[in-house]
Design a protein around this motif. Sequence first.
Motif, PDB file in Angstrom:
ATOM      1  N   GLN A  23      30.635  32.598  24.969  1.00 50.34           N
ATOM      2  CA  GLN A  23      31.173  32.084  23.710  1.00 50.34           C
ATOM      3  C   GLN A  23      32.653  31.763  23.871  1.00 50.34           C
ATOM      4  O   GLN A  23      33.433  32.590  24.346  1.00 50.34           O
ATOM      5  CB  GLN A  23      30.983  33.114  22.595  1.00 50.34           C
ATOM      6  CG  GLN A  23      29.543  33.316  22.185  1.00 50.34           C
ATOM      7  CD  GLN A  23      29.407  34.210  20.971  1.00 50.34           C
ATOM      8  OE1 GLN A  23      30.386  34.473  20.269  1.00 50.34           O
ATOM      9  NE2 GLN A  23      28.203  34.688  20.709  1.00 50.34           N
TER      10      GLN A  23
ATOM     11  N   TRP B 115      30.520  29.370  16.868  1.00 50.87           N
ATOM     12  CA  TRP B 115      31.347  29.297  18.071  1.00 50.87           C
ATOM     13  C   TRP B 115      30.660  28.365  19.056  1.00 50.87           C
ATOM     14  O   TRP B 115      29.463  28.092  18.963  1.00 50.87           O
ATOM     15  CB  TRP B 115      31.526  30.676  18.713  1.00 50.87           C
ATOM     16  CG  TRP B 115      32.477  31.573  17.967  1.00 50.87           C
ATOM     17  CD1 TRP B 115      32.167  32.442  16.988  1.00 50.87           C
ATOM     18  CD2 TRP B 115      33.873  31.661  18.160  1.00 50.87           C
ATOM     19  NE1 TRP B 115      33.283  33.092  16.523  1.00 50.87           N
ATOM     20  CE2 TRP B 115      34.362  32.628  17.242  1.00 50.87           C
ATOM     21  CE3 TRP B 115      34.792  31.026  18.989  1.00 50.87           C
ATOM     22  CZ2 TRP B 115      35.694  32.965  17.135  1.00 50.87           C
ATOM     23  CZ3 TRP B 115      36.132  31.374  18.900  1.00 50.87           C
ATOM     24  CH2 TRP B 115      36.570  32.328  17.977  1.00 50.87           C
TER      25      TRP B 115
ATOM     26  N   ALA C 233      36.077  29.242  22.048  1.00 49.59           N
ATOM     27  CA  ALA C 233      36.554  28.536  20.851  1.00 49.59           C
ATOM     28  C   ALA C 233      36.465  27.026  21.065  1.00 49.59           C
ATOM     29  O   ALA C 233      36.458  26.531  22.198  1.00 49.59           O
ATOM     30  CB  ALA C 233      37.985  28.947  20.532  1.00 49.59           C
TER      31      ALA C 233
ATOM     32  N   LEU D 180      35.955  38.265  14.058  1.00 50.62           N
ATOM     33  CA  LEU D 180      35.139  37.083  14.236  1.00 50.62           C
ATOM     34  C   LEU D 180      34.245  37.188  15.458  1.00 50.62           C
ATOM     35  O   LEU D 180      33.485  36.292  15.771  1.00 50.62           O
ATOM     36  CB  LEU D 180      36.023  35.835  14.367  1.00 50.62           C
ATOM     37  CG  LEU D 180      36.883  35.502  13.141  1.00 50.62           C
ATOM     38  CD1 LEU D 180      37.738  34.279  13.431  1.00 50.62           C
ATOM     39  CD2 LEU D 180      35.987  35.240  11.926  1.00 50.62           C
ATOM     40  N   ARG D 181      34.356  38.279  16.187  1.00 53.33           N
ATOM     41  CA  ARG D 181      33.595  38.428  17.426  1.00 53.33           C
ATOM     42  C   ARG D 181      32.115  38.565  17.140  1.00 53.33           C
ATOM     43  O   ARG D 181      31.720  39.264  16.234  1.00 53.33           O
ATOM     44  CB  ARG D 181      34.093  39.650  18.166  1.00 53.33           C
ATOM     45  CG  ARG D 181      33.595  39.720  19.587  1.00 53.33           C
ATOM     46  CD  ARG D 181      34.337  40.785  20.342  1.00 53.33           C
ATOM     47  NE  ARG D 181      34.593  40.328  21.690  1.00 53.33           N
ATOM     48  CZ  ARG D 181      35.487  40.839  22.490  1.00 53.33           C
ATOM     49  NH1 ARG D 181      36.242  41.812  22.089  1.00 53.33           N
ATOM     50  NH2 ARG D 181      35.635  40.384  23.694  1.00 53.33           N
TER      51      ARG D 181
ATOM     52  N   TYR E 185      26.794  31.446  15.251  1.00 59.56           N
ATOM     53  CA  TYR E 185      27.988  32.061  14.657  1.00 59.56           C
ATOM     54  C   TYR E 185      29.153  31.080  14.605  1.00 59.56           C
ATOM     55  O   TYR E 185      30.306  31.476  14.475  1.00 59.56           O
ATOM     56  CB  TYR E 185      28.395  33.303  15.450  1.00 59.56           C
ATOM     57  CG  TYR E 185      27.311  34.353  15.473  1.00 59.56           C
ATOM     58  CD1 TYR E 185      27.066  35.155  14.369  1.00 59.56           C
ATOM     59  CD2 TYR E 185      26.511  34.509  16.601  1.00 59.56           C
ATOM     60  CE1 TYR E 185      26.064  36.110  14.378  1.00 59.56           C
ATOM     61  CE2 TYR E 185      25.502  35.472  16.628  1.00 59.56           C
ATOM     62  CZ  TYR E 185      25.283  36.250  15.513  1.00 59.56           C
ATOM     63  OH  TYR E 185      24.287  37.187  15.529  1.00 59.56           O
TER      64      TYR E 185
ATOM     65  N   PRO F  55      36.018  34.643  21.346  1.00 57.55           N
ATOM     66  CA  PRO F  55      35.913  35.314  20.044  1.00 57.55           C
ATOM     67  C   PRO F  55      36.538  36.700  20.122  1.00 57.55           C
ATOM     68  O   PRO F  55      36.348  37.411  21.109  1.00 57.55           O
ATOM     69  CB  PRO F  55      34.414  35.406  19.821  1.00 57.55           C
ATOM     70  CG  PRO F  55      33.818  34.331  20.675  1.00 57.55           C
ATOM     71  CD  PRO F  55      34.714  34.235  21.884  1.00 57.55           C
TER      72      PRO F  55
END
Length: 310
Positions: A216, A266, A218, A309-310, A264, A305
């Motif tokens: 994951q 991401w 950004a 927000l992880r 999510y 993340p």
Amino acid sequence: MKFKNKEQNKRWIVIYAILAVILLAVYYLLNLEILDSWDKYIPFLKKFTLSLILISIIFMISKIIGRVVNSQNHLEGDRYNLLRIIRFISIVLSLIVVTSFLFQNLLAAAATLGLFSLILGFALQAPITSFIAWIYLIFRRSYLVGDRIQIKGFRGDVVEISYLDTSILECSGDYLGNDRKSGRTIRFPNSLILKEEITNYSGPDVPFIWNETPLQIAFTSDLQFVEDCLLKASLDDFKERYPQLDSQKRDAWKPAVYFRINTYAWMEAVISYPVEPLDTTGRRNRILRAALPVLNSAPDKVKFPEGSLR
């Protein structure tokens, strides 16, 4: 293991040879005049001794052939199947000798065996079906010893293919979330292969399967930098693990990176790479250990993340 099998075959060859010589000497000793008082039993003893001689020779020859098979550069699964066939043929020939000893002639023996087989056919349908499936496995080569397979929800590495069932060492299973061996042995009847689909993850023609690992990141990450890092980690590990592959074969198994949006919100950078079925967890760990330090060392290019927000 191969050396151990050779030594065992050598020992049994000697044992059967000595046994055959001793029995042959006994057979000729039965002709001595000193045993004339045993006239009533001599024919029976001679026939019995001759049967044992033939059985000893049959098993001695099977061990000699087994020794030759072990000395050849066959695949482990092929060698296992050949030895099973040799053992089966030697048992069948020995049963023929025993049946001939019990009956006066081969015609009567064949008739009796036919009737006996018919009765057993009705009583032992499931084992007979499994035995037929074993013969199918030998010729069709759906899987060999050492292959990783999946059948009816069972997944694992084949460790034994007997005449009636197959044993596998389970991987994944109820308590694991990866492809590591669970330590449990699963046995299923060979007849299952005639009714269920078999997935074979191994084989000499296609040694690798494709696996993938997502990361994951950004949306603001440098996608080209992420792709280069993941590709380099995968390629370096592949070259280190398989230096014997020439560049042409290596090009056929080039890894790839693609990007997707996860649930999510991401972005995911997914590295797709070839791996041997027994090395899926190990290869994923090696790629991550090589790629993550490089990615973490460039926070201006790659953001992961973190926090809530992880």
